[in-house]
Design an enzyme around this catalytic site. Structure first.
Site, PDB file in Angstrom:
ATOM      1  CG  HIS A 226      -4.271   9.173   1.857  1.00  0.00           C
ATOM      2  ND1 HIS A 226      -4.782   8.456   0.658  1.00  0.00           N
ATOM      3  CD2 HIS A 226      -4.517   9.440   3.024  1.00  0.00           C
ATOM      4  CE1 HIS A 226      -5.869   7.834   2.020  1.00  0.00           C
ATOM      5  NE2 HIS A 226      -5.210   8.148   2.859  1.00  0.00           N
TER       6      HIS A 226
ATOM      7  NE  ARG B 164      -9.445   6.844   4.705  1.00  0.00           N
ATOM      8  CZ  ARG B 164      -9.296   5.772   4.581  1.00  0.00           C
ATOM      9  NH1 ARG B 164      -7.236   5.760   4.027  1.00  0.00           N
ATOM     10  NH2 ARG B 164      -9.223   5.372   4.988  1.00  0.00           N
TER      11      ARG B 164
ATOM     12  CD  GLU C 110      -6.904  -1.837   0.880  1.00  0.00           C
ATOM     13  OE1 GLU C 110      -6.201  -2.563   1.047  1.00  0.00           O
ATOM     14  OE2 GLU C 110      -6.859  -0.405   1.598  1.00  0.00           O
TER      15      GLU C 110
ATOM     16  CG  HIS D 117       1.759   3.289   9.589  1.00  0.00           C
ATOM     17  ND1 HIS D 117       1.833   4.500   9.145  1.00  0.00           N
ATOM     18  CD2 HIS D 117       1.810   2.714  10.629  1.00  0.00           C
ATOM     19  CE1 HIS D 117       2.042   5.173  10.030  1.00  0.00           C
ATOM     20  NE2 HIS D 117       1.956   4.065  10.886  1.00  0.00           N
TER      21      HIS D 117
ATOM     22  NE  ARG E 222       9.134  20.464   1.682  1.00  0.00           N
ATOM     23  CZ  ARG E 222      10.452  20.794   1.551  1.00  0.00           C
ATOM     24  NH1 ARG E 222      10.803  19.079   2.336  1.00  0.00           N
ATOM     25  NH2 ARG E 222      10.663  20.891   0.429  1.00  0.00           N
TER      26      ARG E 222
ATOM     27  CG  ASN F  37      -1.778   1.012   1.641  1.00  0.00           C
ATOM     28  OD1 ASN F  37      -1.942   2.697   0.926  1.00  0.00           O
ATOM     29  ND2 ASN F  37      -3.313   1.174   1.962  1.00  0.00           N
TER      30      ASN F  37
ATOM     31  CG  HIS G 219      -7.877   3.043   1.633  1.00  0.00           C
ATOM     32  ND1 HIS G 219      -8.119   2.358   2.434  1.00  0.00           N
ATOM     33  CD2 HIS G 219      -9.322   4.121   1.353  1.00  0.00           C
ATOM     34  CE1 HIS G 219      -9.927   2.169   2.672  1.00  0.00           C
ATOM     35  NE2 HIS G 219      -9.909   3.595   2.316  1.00  0.00           N
TER      36      HIS G 219
ATOM     37  CG  HIS H 188      -5.565  -1.932   9.641  1.00  0.00           C
ATOM     38  ND1 HIS H 188      -5.721  -1.126   8.574  1.00  0.00           N
ATOM     39  CD2 HIS H 188      -5.008  -2.433  11.232  1.00  0.00           C
ATOM     40  CE1 HIS H 188      -6.373  -0.049   9.869  1.00  0.00           C
ATOM     41  NE2 HIS H 188      -5.543   0.055  10.959  1.00  0.00           N
ATOM     42  CG  ASP H 189      -2.079  -1.721  12.593  1.00  0.00           C
ATOM     43  OD1 ASP H 189      -2.099  -0.738  11.935  1.00  0.00           O
ATOM     44  OD2 ASP H 189      -2.977  -1.633  13.856  1.00  0.00           O
TER      45      ASP H 189
ATOM     46  CB  THR I 287      -6.075   4.239   9.614  1.00  0.00           C
ATOM     47  OG1 THR I 287      -5.905   3.029   8.568  1.00  0.00           O
ATOM     48  CG2 THR I 287      -6.457   3.414  10.476  1.00  0.00           C
TER      49      THR I 287
END
Length: 237
Positions: A50, A45, A70, A214, A18, A7, A43, A190-191, A100
């Site tokens: 992002h 949004r 996603e 992440h 920036r 991801n 992903h 996830h994580d 998230t």
């Protein structure tokens, strides 16, 4: 072997901080594939904080591995996915203001909605996956939607595993067994991290794909992107 999809949202976050185009999202996607990653996940949004919708379009001709998009299937997301036609769309019920993803679908309550959305994607040649909590009845509900796969939401696993509770993986393995028996493919995300991915992989039968962002990007700051991807691949084999 379980496929590793990276991801790249955090790369877009860094770029946007920036206001320029460094790091370049498309170049990063090309590099991670060259380093061995077997998929690219984004992903987007609605606020494009992002990944931007244009990123999804720009990435399409450059992703020659699995391309996974996603998101919450609001109209703008559905339109984008139908335009880009990724390998896979993963449906996630995140609120527009969510930092998230923090929960899976209630596949029973939202069955009719999911059936319609999934059918539209599949009619356009796009594989579908539903983000779900490790609850058996939700896996059964997912089957009724017609989805190709589920993605197990692994935040609880990662947290408890970090505390030393390895038994936390049992609901996930039970759900994977049920999904396999129902003919559903199993993804997870996830994580997940270098600390827990090997144990998770060994505990989940038929795990087809993990989506990791992440942790992988954070680990790469210390260890290097190419090295981190190779480390994941070795643990997933």
């Amino acid at each position: 072997m379980t496929k590793l999809s990276v991801n790249i949202n955090k790369i877009a976050t860094l770029r946007n901080s920036r206001g320029g185009d460094v790091p370049n999202v498309v170049e990063f996607a090309k590099d991670i594939q060259r380093f061995g990653a077997e998929g690219v996940t984004i992903h987007p949004r609605p606020d494009e904080r992002h990944i931007r919708y244009q990123d999804a379009r720009d990435l399409k001709p450059e992703v020659y591995t699995e391309y996974n998009i996603e998101g919450n299937p609001i109209k703008s997301f559905i339109d984008l996915a139908l335009e880009v036609k990724p390998t896979q769309v993963t449906l996630v019920p995140d609120a527009e203001d969510a930092i998230t993803s923090n929960a899976g679908w209630d596949t029973i309550k939202h069955k009719d909605f999911l059936v319609d959305v999934i059918k539209e994607f599949q009619n356009n040649g796009i594989r579908t996956s539903i983000f779900v909590d490790p609850v058996l009845k939700q896996i059964e509900g997912a089957k009724e939607t017609g989805t190709n796969r589920i993605e197990l939401y692994t935040e609880s696993f990662a947290h408890q595993y970090g505390l030393g509770n390895k038994e936390v993986v049992k609901p996930y393995s039970d759900c994977a067994v049920l999904a396999n028996n129902l003919g559903l493919g199993v993804n997870a995300g996830h994580d997940l991290s270098l600390d827990n991915i090997e144990f998770f992989k060994q505990s989940i039968p038929g795990l087809l794909e993990v989506s990791i962002g992440h942790a992988l990007i954070a680990e790469s700051l210390y260890l290097g992107v190419e090295n981190v991807i190779q480390m994941y691949l070795r643990k997933l084999k």
